[in-house]
Write a protein that holds these residues in place. Structure first.
Motif, mmCIF file in Angstrom:
data_model
loop_
_atom_site.group_PDB
_atom_site.id
_atom_site.type_symbol
_atom_site.label_atom_id
_atom_site.label_comp_id
_atom_site.label_asym_id
_atom_site.label_seq_id
_atom_site.Cartn_x
_atom_site.Cartn_y
_atom_site.Cartn_z
ATOM 1 N N VAL A 50 -4.587 -6.200 -9.216
ATOM 2 C CA VAL A 50 -3.979 -7.332 -8.524
ATOM 3 C C VAL A 50 -3.661 -6.908 -7.094
ATOM 4 C CG1 VAL A 50 -2.114 -9.019 -8.507
ATOM 5 C CG2 VAL A 50 -2.975 -8.152 -10.698
ATOM 6 N N LEU A 51 -4.290 -7.555 -6.149
ATOM 7 C CA LEU A 51 -4.079 -7.260 -4.728
ATOM 8 C C LEU A 51 -3.225 -8.360 -4.113
ATOM 9 C CD1 LEU A 51 -4.837 -5.390 -2.329
ATOM 10 C CD2 LEU A 51 -6.717 -6.975 -1.876
ATOM 11 N N THR A 52 -2.164 -7.976 -3.428
ATOM 12 C CA THR A 52 -1.262 -8.947 -2.810
ATOM 13 C C THR A 52 -1.377 -8.982 -1.298
ATOM 14 O OG1 THR A 52 0.557 -7.358 -2.664
ATOM 15 C CG2 THR A 52 0.398 -8.682 -4.695
ATOM 16 N N ASP A 53 -2.232 -8.140 -0.733
ATOM 17 C CA ASP A 53 -2.395 -8.048 0.718
ATOM 18 C C ASP A 53 -3.878 -8.142 1.062
ATOM 19 O OD1 ASP A 53 -2.492 -7.391 3.402
ATOM 20 O OD2 ASP A 53 -1.648 -5.387 3.156
ATOM 21 N N VAL A 54 -4.337 -9.330 1.500
ATOM 22 C CA VAL A 54 -5.765 -9.489 1.800
ATOM 23 C C VAL A 54 -6.222 -8.636 2.971
ATOM 24 C CG1 VAL A 54 -5.993 -11.763 0.738
ATOM 25 C CG2 VAL A 54 -5.458 -11.580 3.171
ATOM 26 N N GLY A 55 -5.291 -8.093 3.720
ATOM 27 C CA GLY A 55 -5.649 -7.150 4.767
ATOM 28 C C GLY A 55 -6.292 -5.893 4.200
ATOM 29 N N GLN A 56 -6.134 -5.704 2.900
ATOM 30 C CA GLN A 56 -6.729 -4.551 2.222
ATOM 31 C C GLN A 56 -7.799 -5.002 1.217
ATOM 32 O OE1 GLN A 56 -4.224 -1.092 1.637
ATOM 33 N NE2 GLN A 56 -2.446 -2.428 1.927
ATOM 34 N N ALA A 57 -8.437 -6.106 1.542
ATOM 35 C CA ALA A 57 -9.448 -6.687 0.646
ATOM 36 C C ALA A 57 -10.632 -5.760 0.397
ATOM 37 C CB ALA A 57 -9.930 -8.026 1.198
ATOM 38 N N THR A 58 -10.875 -4.818 1.298
ATOM 39 C CA THR A 58 -11.984 -3.886 1.076
ATOM 40 C C THR A 58 -11.772 -3.029 -0.163
ATOM 41 O OG1 THR A 58 -10.977 -2.272 2.574
ATOM 42 C CG2 THR A 58 -12.655 -3.743 3.508
ATOM 43 N N THR A 59 -10.555 -3.013 -0.689
ATOM 44 C CA THR A 59 -10.301 -2.231 -1.903
ATOM 45 C C THR A 59 -10.844 -2.920 -3.148
ATOM 46 O OG1 THR A 59 -8.098 -3.197 -2.254
ATOM 47 C CG2 THR A 59 -8.234 -1.189 -0.902
ATOM 48 N N ILE A 60 -11.113 -4.208 -3.073
ATOM 49 C CA ILE A 60 -11.650 -4.918 -4.241
ATOM 50 C C ILE A 60 -13.038 -4.383 -4.617
ATOM 51 C CG2 ILE A 60 -12.409 -7.163 -5.111
ATOM 52 C CD1 ILE A 60 -9.990 -8.323 -3.450
ATOM 53 N N PRO A 61 -13.981 -4.273 -3.675
ATOM 54 C CA PRO A 61 -15.268 -3.680 -4.050
ATOM 55 C C PRO A 61 -15.135 -2.232 -4.531
ATOM 56 C CG PRO A 61 -15.419 -4.733 -1.883
ATOM 57 C CD PRO A 61 -13.991 -4.789 -2.304
ATOM 58 N N ILE A 62 -14.180 -1.504 -3.966
ATOM 59 C CA ILE A 62 -13.959 -0.120 -4.400
ATOM 60 C C ILE A 62 -13.509 -0.112 -5.858
ATOM 61 C CG2 ILE A 62 -12.524 1.936 -4.101
ATOM 62 C CD1 ILE A 62 -12.469 1.208 -1.053
ATOM 63 N N ALA A 63 -12.533 -0.955 -6.182
ATOM 64 C CA ALA A 63 -12.025 -1.027 -7.561
ATOM 65 C C ALA A 63 -13.141 -1.421 -8.521
ATOM 66 C CB ALA A 63 -10.868 -2.020 -7.643
ATOM 67 N N CYS A 64 -13.940 -2.397 -8.134
ATOM 68 C CA CYS A 64 -15.039 -2.860 -8.988
ATOM 69 C C CYS A 64 -16.122 -1.790 -9.139
ATOM 70 C CB CYS A 64 -15.630 -4.154 -8.439
ATOM 71 S SG CYS A 64 -14.493 -5.554 -8.539
ATOM 72 N N ASP A 65 -16.339 -1.003 -8.099
ATOM 73 C CA ASP A 65 -17.315 0.077 -8.156
ATOM 74 C C ASP A 65 -16.855 1.188 -9.100
ATOM 75 O OD1 ASP A 65 -19.692 1.511 -7.242
ATOM 76 O OD2 ASP A 65 -18.290 2.822 -6.179
ATOM 77 N N LEU A 66 -15.558 1.461 -9.096
ATOM 78 C CA LEU A 66 -15.011 2.526 -9.928
ATOM 79 C C LEU A 66 -14.834 2.116 -11.384
ATOM 80 C CD1 LEU A 66 -12.338 3.919 -7.444
ATOM 81 C CD2 LEU A 66 -14.426 5.075 -8.200
ATOM 82 N N ASN A 67 -14.771 0.805 -11.631
ATOM 83 C CA ASN A 67 -14.510 0.324 -12.987
ATOM 84 C C ASN A 67 -15.241 -1.009 -13.199
ATOM 85 O OD1 ASN A 67 -13.403 -0.870 -15.290
ATOM 86 N ND2 ASN A 67 -11.355 -0.065 -14.912
ATOM 87 N N ASP A 68 -16.355 -0.958 -13.912
ATOM 88 C CA ASP A 68 -17.177 -2.157 -14.145
ATOM 89 C C ASP A 68 -16.464 -3.240 -14.946
ATOM 90 O OD1 ASP A 68 -19.294 -1.007 -12.815
ATOM 91 O OD2 ASP A 68 -20.266 -0.286 -14.643
ATOM 92 N N GLU A 69 -15.478 -2.851 -15.734
ATOM 93 C CA GLU A 69 -14.806 -3.783 -16.643
ATOM 94 C C GLU A 69 -13.532 -4.398 -16.064
ATOM 95 O OE1 GLU A 69 -16.209 -4.637 -19.600
ATOM 96 O OE2 GLU A 69 -17.868 -3.379 -18.907
ATOM 97 N N ILE A 70 -13.123 -3.956 -14.894
ATOM 98 C CA ILE A 70 -11.840 -4.402 -14.329
ATOM 99 C C ILE A 70 -11.893 -5.875 -13.932
ATOM 100 C CG2 ILE A 70 -12.241 -3.870 -11.887
ATOM 101 C CD1 ILE A 70 -9.405 -2.480 -12.048
ATOM 102 N N ARG A 71 -10.767 -6.556 -14.105
ATOM 103 C CA ARG A 71 -10.629 -7.921 -13.596
ATOM 104 C C ARG A 71 -9.884 -7.821 -12.273
ATOM 105 N NH1 ARG A 71 -7.593 -11.389 -17.534
ATOM 106 N NH2 ARG A 71 -6.601 -9.424 -18.051
ATOM 107 N N ALA A 72 -10.459 -8.352 -11.212
ATOM 108 C CA ALA A 72 -9.869 -8.298 -9.877
ATOM 109 C C ALA A 72 -9.247 -9.649 -9.541
ATOM 110 C CB ALA A 72 -10.918 -7.918 -8.848
#
Length: 108
Positions: A50-72
């Motif tokens: 769960v990301l609360t700061d869209v200024g750090q939106a680049t972390t979403i692809p990182i999270a998805c890359d590290l974990n295929d099953e994660i819900r973002a």
């Protein structure tokens, strides 16, 4: 099996607390969120990011890359950048839906 979540960014709308009230094991990441900080927080074995700061939106692809099953999920009043929308499972504005309701829906 319990659900694990990482809440990244300031949590002014208390989504982390709402998730904990639903029995979710929450790890919080504050400040600049990076691949190393996500790895240290346990992103590889986490169910929900769960990301609360869209200024750090680049972390979403990182999270998805590290974990295929994660819900973002984003839980923020700000508009989500176009480049991450395809990797998001859900984008919610706290003005439209209370954290308690969001947490219940994410767990069900």
């Amino acid at each position: 099996m319990s659900t694990n979540a990482i809440v990244a960014g300031p949590d002014d709308d208390e989504i982390g607390d709402a998730l904990e009230a639903e029995g979710v094991d929450v790890t919080r990441v504050n400040g600049v969120v990076s691949r190393p900080s996500l790895e240290e927080a346990g992103i590889v074995d986490t169910d929900l990011y769960v990301l609360t700061d869209v200024g750090q939106a680049t972390t979403i692809p990182i999270a998805c890359d590290l974990n295929d099953e994660i819900r973002a999920v984003t839980y923020t009043r700000d508009t989500v950048p176009e480049f991450v929308r395809g990797q998001l499972d859900l984008a919610i504005d706290p003005r439209l839906m209370d954290a308690t309701i969001v947490a219940e829906e994410l767990i069900d």
